[in-house]
Design a protein around this motif. Structure first.
Motif, PDB file in Angstrom:
ATOM      1  N   HIS A   1       5.945   1.853  -2.725  1.00 31.37           N
ATOM      2  CA  HIS A   1       5.948   1.710  -4.176  1.00 31.37           C
ATOM      3  C   HIS A   1       7.262   1.011  -4.518  1.00 31.37           C
ATOM      4  O   HIS A   1       7.359  -0.180  -4.347  1.00 31.37           O
ATOM      5  CB  HIS A   1       5.828   3.081  -4.859  1.00 31.37           C
ATOM      6  CG  HIS A   1       4.463   3.707  -4.688  1.00 31.37           C
ATOM      7  ND1 HIS A   1       4.038   4.773  -5.410  1.00 31.37           N
ATOM      8  CD2 HIS A   1       3.431   3.395  -3.855  1.00 31.37           C
ATOM      9  CE1 HIS A   1       2.788   5.097  -5.051  1.00 31.37           C
ATOM     10  NE2 HIS A   1       2.406   4.288  -4.108  1.00 31.37           N
TER      11      HIS A   1
ATOM     12  N   TRP B   1       0.832  -1.211   0.000  1.00 28.54           N
ATOM     13  CA  TRP B   1       0.000   0.000   0.000  1.00 28.54           C
ATOM     14  C   TRP B   1       0.862   1.256   0.000  1.00 28.54           C
ATOM     15  O   TRP B   1       0.880   1.994  -0.962  1.00 28.54           O
ATOM     16  CB  TRP B   1      -0.996  -0.012   1.172  1.00 28.54           C
ATOM     17  CG  TRP B   1      -1.888   1.196   1.143  1.00 28.54           C
ATOM     18  CD1 TRP B   1      -1.962   2.190   2.064  1.00 28.54           C
ATOM     19  CD2 TRP B   1      -2.827   1.554   0.108  1.00 28.54           C
ATOM     20  NE1 TRP B   1      -2.868   3.147   1.677  1.00 28.54           N
ATOM     21  CE2 TRP B   1      -3.417   2.794   0.480  1.00 28.54           C
ATOM     22  CE3 TRP B   1      -3.210   0.962  -1.114  1.00 28.54           C
ATOM     23  CZ2 TRP B   1      -4.374   3.436  -0.314  1.00 28.54           C
ATOM     24  CZ3 TRP B   1      -4.161   1.611  -1.901  1.00 28.54           C
ATOM     25  CH2 TRP B   1      -4.722   2.823  -1.499  1.00 28.54           C
TER      26      TRP B   1
ATOM     27  N   TYR C   1       2.019  -2.829  -9.620  1.00 29.04           N
ATOM     28  CA  TYR C   1       0.858  -2.881  -8.740  1.00 29.04           C
ATOM     29  C   TYR C   1      -0.304  -3.514  -9.491  1.00 29.04           C
ATOM     30  O   TYR C   1      -0.756  -2.979 -10.516  1.00 29.04           O
ATOM     31  CB  TYR C   1       0.478  -1.475  -8.286  1.00 29.04           C
ATOM     32  CG  TYR C   1      -0.587  -1.456  -7.212  1.00 29.04           C
ATOM     33  CD1 TYR C   1      -0.267  -1.717  -5.877  1.00 29.04           C
ATOM     34  CD2 TYR C   1      -1.921  -1.176  -7.519  1.00 29.04           C
ATOM     35  CE1 TYR C   1      -1.235  -1.686  -4.892  1.00 29.04           C
ATOM     36  CE2 TYR C   1      -2.893  -1.136  -6.532  1.00 29.04           C
ATOM     37  CZ  TYR C   1      -2.539  -1.393  -5.223  1.00 29.04           C
ATOM     38  OH  TYR C   1      -3.508  -1.372  -4.240  1.00 29.04           O
TER      39      TYR C   1
ATOM     40  N   PHE D   1      -3.652  -3.763 -10.325  1.00 26.52           N
ATOM     41  CA  PHE D   1      -5.003  -3.201 -10.204  1.00 26.52           C
ATOM     42  C   PHE D   1      -6.025  -4.282 -10.527  1.00 26.52           C
ATOM     43  O   PHE D   1      -5.748  -5.206 -11.298  1.00 26.52           O
ATOM     44  CB  PHE D   1      -5.189  -2.034 -11.184  1.00 26.52           C
ATOM     45  CG  PHE D   1      -4.475  -0.779 -10.770  1.00 26.52           C
ATOM     46  CD1 PHE D   1      -5.080   0.119  -9.910  1.00 26.52           C
ATOM     47  CD2 PHE D   1      -3.200  -0.499 -11.241  1.00 26.52           C
ATOM     48  CE1 PHE D   1      -4.424   1.279  -9.519  1.00 26.52           C
ATOM     49  CE2 PHE D   1      -2.544   0.655 -10.860  1.00 26.52           C
ATOM     50  CZ  PHE D   1      -3.164   1.545  -9.993  1.00 26.52           C
TER      51      PHE D   1
ATOM     52  N   ARG E   1      -4.945   4.407  -6.020  1.00 27.38           N
ATOM     53  CA  ARG E   1      -3.651   4.005  -5.509  1.00 27.38           C
ATOM     54  C   ARG E   1      -2.978   5.234  -4.913  1.00 27.38           C
ATOM     55  O   ARG E   1      -2.750   6.222  -5.625  1.00 27.38           O
ATOM     56  CB  ARG E   1      -2.768   3.415  -6.596  1.00 27.38           C
ATOM     57  CG  ARG E   1      -1.573   2.786  -5.924  1.00 27.38           C
ATOM     58  CD  ARG E   1      -0.514   2.281  -6.816  1.00 27.38           C
ATOM     59  NE  ARG E   1       0.500   1.658  -5.970  1.00 27.38           N
ATOM     60  CZ  ARG E   1       1.710   1.396  -6.382  1.00 27.38           C
ATOM     61  NH1 ARG E   1       2.047   1.662  -7.608  1.00 27.38           N
ATOM     62  NH2 ARG E   1       2.574   0.849  -5.558  1.00 27.38           N
TER      63      ARG E   1
END
Lengths: 508, 170
Positions: free
Chosen positions: A114, A111, A141, A143, A184
């Motif tokens: 990065h 979360w 990431y 999605f 995000r």
């Protein structure tokens, strides 16, 4: 389970439980109508322990902090996001920063991390060198993708089209209609919690006031409340009064600014011009009274750093008297403007049922029937003498969030006048000394967005062992994803502004 | 409509006299011809980039757009895309998670371009400094022409900084 009261102004209790007891405790609180307020972890290995998870729940008498000792080698605890959905991102952040893992959680994606530090390194572990720069990791990431005939994606951000904080929004849409939004965040992560650990308890207030600059009073007060609780200090009445005055001025300025932008976002630029003129008047009065337009660094542990200027009260009263009739005129214009109401009504709706289930809080919560306002329910001095009238509505749409803002503007103006009227004399600040090590202090303040919590674990000789500032935006960002469903893409800026959530406050 | 017009007339003109450029804020001399600066000075387009701030500086950027400061009246406006911009107005500290986005935004802005770093954090890294998650000041990541300190810098200081970047060199 045994609970002991935490010293200080905030109505808070603490108890220790074993990891396996956590879900049942959370269930019990939820069934009584309680909510998850915050979740954070601590590293106690250098003190001879393992890790610990701390869960702050809002329960009948106040705030209950459950501390859960975790194993040093395998720091895991049972997932609670199935009970309190708002825990999802907090648990993921706690893993990124400390490496404590929710066993059985469905969503274990990173979360706050990065690519700036490796997956197996955790900045809030004591051995992690906060000054060391790691090479950028690949940032992938996953999605959630929506598929089907005619579905396509719009990626937005992190750099947005206006003067807004950075974040990424992934819209899955069909035609103009939004099927799904996935946020995000974490772009503004700048190591605030690690930074706290290199500061003294005294200096921490300055950093707390910059967790989210628009809520500097709320954070500095919550932080100071936590320090004062640990130190056993009760602030002088004049200082408490001035703090409440600062907090209401902060609420007033932010609500005025939002009301202007909400007009602007439905093409009524007149609203922007008018409300930002009024906001500027409020900021100038604040500067005349306290020497800073946004009231930074005024709330400090032990009291306030400066008194109101000799002609400050007159400046603030003149501002309040001039402002009130103008805001009433503008409210009538907003209320009667067909184009404005057409865009506000039914847009970005969060029903009271959904709000309760997912834990919507603060200002958007009060617009969706979630009647929580610390100033009314757990009033600390001087709010215990003010009888704050909470603004609540059940519409849950942009219109309801606008109405809550208007009502809170009028209430803040009443409070500003009342506080100036009843300002007691006396000392401004007490000295904080001999702060015990290894103690937990809690600060809880109703900022303009909602409840701001600061959890402070004291170290030796006035050092900060661990400090966790919690913004109500943690709870509310996930609800924004729900509010947009079924709305059209052009209404997103309006819905987003009606929530006006903090990026910096949740990215830390 | 009547109420709106009445309110506008009652309010009158609130715009104040703009401040002068503050040349002491300039930290870099670029080879931009006086002619281009003259053109910029009359129609400057700015792309704001929040590269990791606490959101305090953003409050004052909003305020610069209010009737009191009326930045549009000086021919200066904010645009949605860096491709339309002559200047980047950057707040910091630059978080490492925004480092790439800031560099890309800089690259996407056509030459010649100017960069104004805003606030104590944008100028020095501020209270956050440089750490595992923060690159510190803006000039650690992209070249900066003008630095405007303050926490946050008030609207007049922001205007002085922007005007310094487009004023003729002394």
């Amino acid at each position: 389970m045994e609970l002991h009261p935490l010293p200080g102004a905030a109505p808070a209790w603490q108890g220790e439980i074993a990891p396996h007891q956590l879900p049942a405790c959370c269930e019990a609180v939820k069934n009584r109508g309680g909510r998850l307020v915050s979740l954070w972890g601590t590293d106690r290995r250098h003190l001879g322990g393992g890790f610990a998870l701390h869960v702050a729940l809002s329960d009948q008498p106040g705030l209950v902090c459950l501390s859960v000792p975790l194993d040093a080698a395998n720091p895991a605890y049972p997932d609670i996001s199935a009970i309190f959905p708002a825990a999802n991102r907090m648990q993921r952040a706690a893993f990124d920063l400390l490496g404590i893992a929710p066993a059985g959680a469905a969503d274990t994606r990173q979360w706050l991390r990065h690519g700036s530090w490796p997956q197996n390194a955790h900045p809030l572990r004591k051995e992690f060198d906060g000054g060391r720069v790691h090479s950028h990791d690949a940032d992938v990431y996953p999605f959630v993708t929506v598929t089907g005939d005619g579905v396509h994606e719009i990626p937005v951000g992190p750099v947005h089209a206006g003067t807004i904080e950075p974040g990424h929004f992934r819209f899955s849409i069909i035609g103009e209609r939004v099927l799904r939004l996935e946020e995000r965040l974490g772009y503004k992560h700048k190591g605030i919690e690690k930074r706290f650990e290199s500061l003294s308890l005294e200096d921490g207030a300055k950093l707390a006031g910059r967790v989210s600059g628009d809520s500097t009073v709320a954070y500095a007060w919550a932080y100071s409340m936590a320090v004062e609780g640990i130190a056993g200090v009760t602030v002088p009445p004049r200082a408490a009064h001035l703090r409440a005055l600062l907090l209401e001025l902060e609420r007033l300025a932010n609500h005025l600014g939002d009301l202007g932008y909400l007009g602007n976002d439905v093409a009524l630029s007149f609203g922007f011009a008018q409300f930002w003129r009024l906001k500027e008047d409020a900021l100038r009065a604040s500067a005349a009274a306290f020497g800073h337009r946004y009231l930074m660094d005024l709330v400090v542990p032990g009291g306030v750093s400066r008194d109101i200027a000799p002609d400050g009260a007159a400046a603030l009263l003149a501002m309040a008297d001039a402002l009130e009739p103008e805001v009433r005129t503008l409210k009538a214009i907003y209320d009667e403007h067909a184009g404005v109401q057409d865009r506000f009504l039914t847009t970005g709706r969060v029903t009271p049922e959904l709000a309760a289930r997912l834990g919507l809080t603060g200002l958007p919560g009060r617009a969706s029937g979630q009647a929580w306002d610390l100033r009314a329910q757990y009033p600390v001095a001087p709010y215990d003498q003010l009888d704050v009238r909470m603004a609540t509505h059940r519409g849950g749409d942009v219109a309801a969030r606008v109405t809550v803002r208007f009502e809170e503007v009028f209430e803040s103006l009443r409070l500003v006048r009342r506080l100036l009227d009843t300002l007691p004399g006396g000392e401004l600040r007490l000295l904080i000394s001999n702060v015990p090590a290894g103690a937990l202090g809690i600060g809880l303040v109703e900022g303009w967005r909602g409840e701001v919590l600061v959890a402070l674990h004291s170290g030796k000789d006035g050092a900060i062992e661990r400090c966790h500032p919690h913004d109500p935006s943690w709870q509310n960002w996930p609800l924004l994803e729900h509010a947009i469903i079924g709305n059209i893409v052009p209404d997103f800026p309006l819905i987003n502004k009606s929530f006006n959530l903090s990026y910096s406050g949740q990215d830390l | 409509m009547y109420q709106i017009i009445k309110q506008i007339l009652k309010t009158g003109i609130k715009t104040e006299t703009p401040p002068q450029a503050d040349d002491s804020l300039r930290v870099r001399e670029q080879e931009i011809s006086a002619e281009i600066l003259r053109v910029f000075g009359r129609a400057l387009k700015i792309r704001h980039v929040d590269a990791g701030s606490c959101n305090g500086c953003e409050l004052e950027i909003h305020a610069v757009n209010s009737a009191y400061y009326n930045i549009e009246g000086l021919g200066i406006g904010f645009v949605a895309s860096p491709r339309h911009a002559d200047m980047l107005l950057v707040t910091g500290p630059v978080s490492r998670h925004m480092e790439t986005a800031l560099k890309r935004t800089f690259d996407a802005t056509p030459d010649p371009k100017l960069v104004v770093a805003l606030g104590d954090c944008g100028c020095t890294g501020g209270l956050f400094g440089e750490n595992y998650a923060s690159c510190g000041k803006v000039s650690n990541v992209i070249p900066v022409d003008v630095e405007v300190p303050g926490c946050p810098p008030p609207p007049t200081a922001i205007l002085q900084g922007i005007l310094a970047a487009v004023s003729k060199r002394g």
